[in-house]
Scaffold this motif. Structure first.
Motif, PDB file in Angstrom:
ATOM      1  N   VAL A  36     -36.518  16.545  35.976  1.00 56.70           N
ATOM      2  CA  VAL A  36     -37.393  15.528  35.385  1.00 56.70           C
ATOM      3  C   VAL A  36     -38.857  15.911  35.605  1.00 56.70           C
ATOM      4  O   VAL A  36     -39.691  15.750  34.723  1.00 56.70           O
ATOM      5  N   LYS A  37     -39.164  16.441  36.779  1.00 51.44           N
ATOM      6  CA  LYS A  37     -40.547  16.869  37.070  1.00 51.44           C
ATOM      7  C   LYS A  37     -41.012  17.911  36.062  1.00 51.44           C
ATOM      8  O   LYS A  37     -42.139  17.878  35.594  1.00 51.44           O
ATOM      9  N   GLN A  38     -40.129  18.859  35.725  1.00 50.49           N
ATOM     10  CA  GLN A  38     -40.507  19.898  34.760  1.00 50.49           C
ATOM     11  C   GLN A  38     -40.743  19.310  33.378  1.00 50.49           C
ATOM     12  O   GLN A  38     -41.622  19.754  32.647  1.00 50.49           O
ATOM     13  N   LEU A  39     -39.963  18.308  33.021  1.00 50.93           N
ATOM     14  CA  LEU A  39     -40.134  17.676  31.714  1.00 50.93           C
ATOM     15  C   LEU A  39     -41.445  16.906  31.632  1.00 50.93           C
ATOM     16  O   LEU A  39     -42.107  16.880  30.607  1.00 50.93           O
ATOM     17  N   LEU A  40     -41.812  16.264  32.736  1.00 52.06           N
ATOM     18  CA  LEU A  40     -43.040  15.467  32.736  1.00 52.06           C
ATOM     19  C   LEU A  40     -44.274  16.351  32.757  1.00 52.06           C
ATOM     20  O   LEU A  40     -45.250  16.085  32.068  1.00 52.06           O
ATOM     21  N   GLY A  41     -44.257  17.384  33.582  1.00 54.03           N
ATOM     22  CA  GLY A  41     -45.396  18.294  33.656  1.00 54.03           C
ATOM     23  C   GLY A  41     -46.695  17.595  33.993  1.00 54.03           C
ATOM     24  O   GLY A  41     -47.719  17.848  33.361  1.00 54.03           O
TER      25      GLY A  41
END
Length: 125
Positions: A36-41
């Motif tokens: 999820v962290k990578q998707l949010l950026g």
């Protein structure tokens, strides 16, 4: 303006929480799943950086150079210059002469006049 300089604010803007505060969005983002962290950026940037990034490349460079000049030459002397009394017409305080001389050498006083008379490129004129 005085609220922003309040020492009790610890370098924060009035009405905003610290980045390490439990209610900060950064604390919540740190607890998310890595996917999820990578998707949010989420990469926080200052408003100045965001605005500068929206400009065309040539204006980005111009704005960064102007900011750099202001930080190196104007900001250290801003309070002193503001406190100076107004002198007679045509006379400048030596500190102001030094700053204007540096601005002239770097092309900031002729940046709207095309080269060879000024420091502006012909395609920008």
């Amino acid at each position: 303006m005085s609220a922003m300089l309040d020492p009790s604010l610890d370098g924060r803007i009035a009405g905003h929480i610290r980045a390490d505060h439990p209610l900060s969005p950064r604390a919540a983002l740190a607890q998310l799943d890595p996917v999820v962290k990578q998707l949010l950026g989420y990469a926080p940037q200052s408003l100045w950086d965001v605005d500068t990034a929206r400009l065309p490349r040539r204006l980005q460079g111009y704005r960064r150079r102007a900011h750099d000049f202001a930080q190196r030459h104007l900001a250290p002397h801003a309070l002193t210059i503001d406190a100076l009394p107004h002198g007679p017409a045509g006379e400048l305080h030596p500190l102001l002469q030094q700053i204007l001389s540096e601005a002239g050498q770097q092309g900031w006083l002729t940046d709207i006049v095309p080269w060879p008379l000024g420091s502006c490129a012909w395609r920008d004129a």
